[in-house]
Design a protein around this motif. Sequence first.
Motif: not given
Length: 193
Positions: A114-135
């Motif tokens: 669960a701890a690794l999952r939380a870090v992975l999700q937080r970092l992955d969402l930063r990529w997704r949020d950047a793509v959403v913002a550019l679109i």
Amino acid sequence: MMRKAVAVRREEIVRAALAQIRSRGISGVRAADVAHSLDVSTALIFYHFGTLETLVIEAFRQAAEHELTKLNDELGKSGPADKRLRAVLALYGPSHHDNWQLWIEAGAAAMRDAALRAVLQRLDLRWRDAVVALIAEGVGAGTFRCADPHGAAWRLTALLDGLAVQVVARQGTVTTGDCDRWVEQAMAHELGC
């Protein structure tokens, strides 16, 4: 013998752990191997990180943050949204992303940690949020035609996630040229560009 500063020693341990993850996978990493590669005691590894799981999470976090620095550099550039989006998707994709093996390893291990999952999700969402913002920026500028920037961003990055598994874990099934061509086709479909 002079003792190393805590920050220097911790950084050495993280780099050694990353090397072990790259060669053995997360499940194959042992504190003894990390210690041996640095010619230090296993106790020193645990002194600095407490547990092997904490060390693995920190190693993954640092590698991902390095990639996110590249993302931030790209986002800081000026230019049309379509050009910047292509650059960000290229950085994200398996052609240019140095740490896909780590992301794939972390994704598998995160199902049980669960701890690794939380870090992975937080970092992955930063990529997704950047793509959403550019679109969204491209839609606002009239460059893209897209009723759902959020959904389009997730579909584009999910495509790259799947292609990365093919390129990295199943070497030879898909080329980076295939990836580039298919992402361009997906962008045309999703964004009307």
